[in-house]
Design a protein around this motif. Structure first.
Motif, PDB file in Angstrom:
ATOM      1  N   GLY A  42       0.846  -1.174   0.000  1.00  0.00           N
ATOM      2  CA  GLY A  42       0.000   0.000   0.000  1.00  0.00           C
ATOM      3  C   GLY A  42       0.886   1.229   0.000  1.00  0.00           C
ATOM      4  N   ALA A  43       0.366   2.343  -0.476  1.00  0.00           N
ATOM      5  CA  ALA A  43       1.151   3.569  -0.532  1.00  0.00           C
ATOM      6  C   ALA A  43       0.275   4.741  -0.115  1.00  0.00           C
ATOM      7  CB  ALA A  43       1.709   3.801  -1.937  1.00  0.00           C
ATOM      8  N   LEU A  44       0.839   5.604   0.696  1.00  0.00           N
ATOM      9  CA  LEU A  44       0.169   6.838   1.102  1.00  0.00           C
ATOM     10  C   LEU A  44       1.149   7.983   0.912  1.00  0.00           C
ATOM     11  CD1 LEU A  44      -2.078   8.511   2.335  1.00  0.00           C
ATOM     12  CD2 LEU A  44      -1.312   7.798   4.609  1.00  0.00           C
ATOM     13  N   ALA A  45       0.868   8.818  -0.072  1.00  0.00           N
ATOM     14  CA  ALA A  45       1.712   9.980  -0.369  1.00  0.00           C
ATOM     15  C   ALA A  45       0.869  11.240  -0.227  1.00  0.00           C
ATOM     16  CB  ALA A  45       2.289   9.880  -1.778  1.00  0.00           C
ATOM     17  N   TRP A  46       1.453  12.271   0.317  1.00  0.00           N
ATOM     18  CA  TRP A  46       0.737  13.529   0.524  1.00  0.00           C
ATOM     19  C   TRP A  46       1.652  14.684   0.140  1.00  0.00           C
ATOM     20  CZ3 TRP A  46       3.051  10.532   4.068  1.00  0.00           C
ATOM     21  CH2 TRP A  46       4.044  11.118   4.879  1.00  0.00           C
ATOM     22  N   ASP A  47       1.037  15.835  -0.112  1.00  0.00           N
ATOM     23  CA  ASP A  47       1.780  17.073  -0.268  1.00  0.00           C
ATOM     24  C   ASP A  47       1.922  17.711   1.109  1.00  0.00           C
ATOM     25  OD1 ASP A  47       1.786  16.681  -3.006  1.00  0.00           O
ATOM     26  OD2 ASP A  47       0.058  17.986  -3.364  1.00  0.00           O
ATOM     27  N   PHE A  48       3.152  17.965   1.516  1.00  0.00           N
ATOM     28  CA  PHE A  48       3.356  18.657   2.786  1.00  0.00           C
ATOM     29  C   PHE A  48       2.661  20.018   2.783  1.00  0.00           C
ATOM     30  CE2 PHE A  48       7.217  15.971   3.577  1.00  0.00           C
ATOM     31  CZ  PHE A  48       6.874  15.548   4.857  1.00  0.00           C
ATOM     32  N   ARG A  49       2.410  20.537   3.960  1.00  0.00           N
ATOM     33  CA  ARG A  49       1.824  21.879   4.096  1.00  0.00           C
ATOM     34  C   ARG A  49       2.595  22.880   3.243  1.00  0.00           C
ATOM     35  NH1 ARG A  49       1.640  23.064  10.002  1.00  0.00           N
ATOM     36  NH2 ARG A  49       1.017  20.879  10.028  1.00  0.00           N
ATOM     37  N   ALA A  50       1.857  23.795   2.624  1.00  0.00           N
ATOM     38  CA  ALA A  50       2.417  24.832   1.758  1.00  0.00           C
ATOM     39  C   ALA A  50       3.086  24.262   0.508  1.00  0.00           C
ATOM     40  CB  ALA A  50       3.407  25.718   2.518  1.00  0.00           C
ATOM     41  N   HIS A  51       2.695  23.039   0.128  1.00  0.00           N
ATOM     42  CA  HIS A  51       3.205  22.415  -1.088  1.00  0.00           C
ATOM     43  C   HIS A  51       2.043  21.824  -1.876  1.00  0.00           C
ATOM     44  CE1 HIS A  51       7.063  22.563   1.057  1.00  0.00           C
ATOM     45  NE2 HIS A  51       7.653  22.346  -0.105  1.00  0.00           N
ATOM     46  N   GLY A  52       2.196  21.787  -3.208  1.00  0.00           N
ATOM     47  CA  GLY A  52       1.218  21.126  -4.056  1.00  0.00           C
ATOM     48  C   GLY A  52      -0.201  21.583  -3.786  1.00  0.00           C
ATOM     49  N   GLY A  53      -1.095  20.606  -3.574  1.00  0.00           N
ATOM     50  CA  GLY A  53      -2.497  20.923  -3.348  1.00  0.00           C
ATOM     51  C   GLY A  53      -2.890  21.065  -1.894  1.00  0.00           C
ATOM     52  N   SER A  54      -1.924  21.091  -0.992  1.00  0.00           N
ATOM     53  CA  SER A  54      -2.222  21.181   0.440  1.00  0.00           C
ATOM     54  C   SER A  54      -2.344  22.624   0.908  1.00  0.00           C
ATOM     55  CB  SER A  54      -1.134  20.475   1.256  1.00  0.00           C
ATOM     56  OG  SER A  54      -1.144  19.091   1.017  1.00  0.00           O
ATOM     57  N   ASP A  55      -3.046  22.797   2.020  1.00  0.00           N
ATOM     58  CA  ASP A  55      -3.159  24.111   2.641  1.00  0.00           C
ATOM     59  C   ASP A  55      -1.836  24.509   3.294  1.00  0.00           C
ATOM     60  OD1 ASP A  55      -5.807  24.116   1.909  1.00  0.00           O
ATOM     61  OD2 ASP A  55      -6.567  23.551   3.889  1.00  0.00           O
ATOM     62  N   GLY A  56      -1.789  25.790   3.692  1.00  0.00           N
ATOM     63  CA  GLY A  56      -0.618  26.277   4.416  1.00  0.00           C
ATOM     64  C   GLY A  56       0.137  27.317   3.622  1.00  0.00           C
ATOM     65  N   GLU A  57       0.784  28.211   4.345  1.00  0.00           N
ATOM     66  CA  GLU A  57       1.494  29.319   3.715  1.00  0.00           C
ATOM     67  C   GLU A  57       2.996  29.274   3.940  1.00  0.00           C
ATOM     68  OE1 GLU A  57      -0.269  32.874   5.175  1.00  0.00           O
ATOM     69  OE2 GLU A  57      -2.198  32.540   4.154  1.00  0.00           O
ATOM     70  N   MET A  58       3.470  28.370   4.809  1.00  0.00           N
ATOM     71  CA  MET A  58       4.888  28.381   5.154  1.00  0.00           C
ATOM     72  C   MET A  58       5.395  26.964   5.370  1.00  0.00           C
ATOM     73  SD  MET A  58       6.731  30.150   8.468  1.00  0.00           S
ATOM     74  CE  MET A  58       6.165  31.783   7.986  1.00  0.00           C
ATOM     75  N   SER A  59       6.541  26.677   4.799  1.00  0.00           N
ATOM     76  CA  SER A  59       7.237  25.424   5.075  1.00  0.00           C
ATOM     77  C   SER A  59       8.299  25.678   6.135  1.00  0.00           C
ATOM     78  CB  SER A  59       7.898  24.880   3.809  1.00  0.00           C
ATOM     79  OG  SER A  59       8.735  23.784   4.101  1.00  0.00           O
ATOM     80  N   THR A  60       8.421  24.745   7.078  1.00  0.00           N
ATOM     81  CA  THR A  60       9.443  24.869   8.120  1.00  0.00           C
ATOM     82  C   THR A  60      10.505  23.781   7.984  1.00  0.00           C
ATOM     83  OG1 THR A  60       8.055  23.603   9.662  1.00  0.00           O
ATOM     84  CG2 THR A  60       7.891  26.010   9.733  1.00  0.00           C
ATOM     85  N   LEU A  61      10.542  23.098   6.842  1.00  0.00           N
ATOM     86  CA  LEU A  61      11.601  22.153   6.509  1.00  0.00           C
ATOM     87  C   LEU A  61      11.762  21.032   7.529  1.00  0.00           C
ATOM     88  CD1 LEU A  61      14.189  24.751   5.184  1.00  0.00           C
ATOM     89  CD2 LEU A  61      12.981  23.070   3.826  1.00  0.00           C
ATOM     90  N   GLY A  62      10.633  20.667   8.145  1.00  0.00           N
ATOM     91  CA  GLY A  62      10.662  19.517   9.047  1.00  0.00           C
ATOM     92  C   GLY A  62      10.073  19.750  10.420  1.00  0.00           C
ATOM     93  N   TYR A  63       9.964  20.997  10.859  1.00  0.00           N
ATOM     94  CA  TYR A  63       9.504  21.274  12.225  1.00  0.00           C
ATOM     95  C   TYR A  63       8.006  20.996  12.376  1.00  0.00           C
ATOM     96  CZ  TYR A  63       8.954  23.730  16.684  1.00  0.00           C
ATOM     97  OH  TYR A  63       8.661  24.044  17.984  1.00  0.00           O
ATOM     98  N   TYR A  64       7.178  21.764  11.683  1.00  0.00           N
ATOM     99  CA  TYR A  64       5.735  21.517  11.738  1.00  0.00           C
ATOM    100  C   TYR A  64       5.325  20.359  10.827  1.00  0.00           C
ATOM    101  CZ  TYR A  64       5.293  25.925  14.260  1.00  0.00           C
ATOM    102  OH  TYR A  64       5.404  26.932  15.187  1.00  0.00           O
ATOM    103  N   GLU A  65       6.170  20.025   9.865  1.00  0.00           N
ATOM    104  CA  GLU A  65       5.847  18.933   8.947  1.00  0.00           C
ATOM    105  C   GLU A  65       5.708  17.591   9.667  1.00  0.00           C
ATOM    106  OE1 GLU A  65       6.992  22.299   6.551  1.00  0.00           O
ATOM    107  OE2 GLU A  65       7.891  21.392   8.343  1.00  0.00           O
ATOM    108  N   ARG A  66       6.254  17.484  10.855  1.00  0.00           N
ATOM    109  CA  ARG A  66       6.057  16.253  11.646  1.00  0.00           C
ATOM    110  C   ARG A  66       4.575  16.007  11.924  1.00  0.00           C
ATOM    111  NH1 ARG A  66      10.229  17.569  16.424  1.00  0.00           N
ATOM    112  NH2 ARG A  66       9.315  19.607  16.005  1.00  0.00           N
ATOM    113  N   MET A  67       3.809  17.084  12.062  1.00  0.00           N
ATOM    114  CA  MET A  67       2.370  16.926  12.260  1.00  0.00           C
ATOM    115  C   MET A  67       1.704  16.327  11.036  1.00  0.00           C
ATOM    116  SD  MET A  67       1.221  20.394  14.224  1.00  0.00           S
ATOM    117  CE  MET A  67       2.516  21.461  14.799  1.00  0.00           C
TER     118      MET A  67
END
Length: 226
Positions: free
Chosen positions: A40-65
């Protein structure tokens, strides 16, 4: 916050979480590689990327959520007995942090992860005089703590679960000594594959058949016991 994602159920009881790099989105070739091998595979766009919500990437800090949301989703699906994870670049660094915190992730492939976010920032700011100011303002505006995005510091906590470190030994990987620092900081069981003259995230492109054999074989061994 809503994340754009794609999910395919497993044929073998195991799902692989697939986490992409900075300024990228879901890697379809990696996704297809797992699905074609029964995972099985589950792929997502991180926050502030692709089709996901969000305005800021933190390069791993909030992306853990985002990883935790994906993990919760995976275990809520029928027929899922095991979860492994594959990450590239920022996704690999984030998954090292998340796997250290979430024992439900049973095996990790980290392709082209950076040892720490501070290493990345310093590598991309050659004028040392400006480095402290940029780091201060980045922390101020994001609310993130740069010292908390340190895969090298926590990768050892993943043991006794296995880690497979992959990187192309060119460019920033050499300057940060990235794959070997991570491998040396990890505890057993662990594997490493570093190729000369391969750019960042370029190992799959350069060696697609070997990559598939190694990565799928890794998960076959540690998730399926084959």
């Amino acid at each position: 916050m809503e994340l754009a994602a794609r999910y395919t159920p497993p044929q073998n009881g195991a799902v692989i979480l697939i986490a992409h790099g900075y300024n990228d989105n879901r890697p379809e070739s990696i996704y297809a590689m797992f699905v074609e091998n029964g995972y099985g595979a589950l792929a997502w766009d991180f926050r502030a990327h692709g089709g996901s919500d969000g305005e800021m990437s933190t390069l791993g800090y909030y992306e853990r959520m985002d990883v935790e949301a994906a993990l919760d989703f995976a275990f809520a699906q029928a027929g899922v007995d095991h979860v492994g994870a594959w990450g590239g670049s920022m996704g690999a660094a984030t998954l090292i942090l998340s796997t250290a915190e979430n024992p439900e992730i049973e095996a990790l492939v980290a392709d082209s992860a950076y040892p720490s976010l501070e290493d990345v920032l310093r590598l991309n700011m050659p004028v040392k005089l400006f480095q402290p100011f940029v780091i201060f303002w980045a922390e101020y505006y994001s609310g993130a703590e740069i010292d908390d995005v340190n895969p090298e510091l926590v990768i050892g906590q993943i043991s006794p679960r296995p880690v497979f470190v992959i990187d192309g030994w060119e460019g920033g990987a050499i300057e940060m000594n990235a794959p070997y620092r991570l491998y040396e900081a990890a505890n057993e069981p662990k594997e490493i594959w570093a190729e000369d003259d391969v750019p960042h995230l370029g190992t799959f492109t350069q060696y697609p058949n070997r990559y598939e054999d190694k990565v799928v074989g890794f998960f076959d061994q540690w998730l399926l016991g084959e």
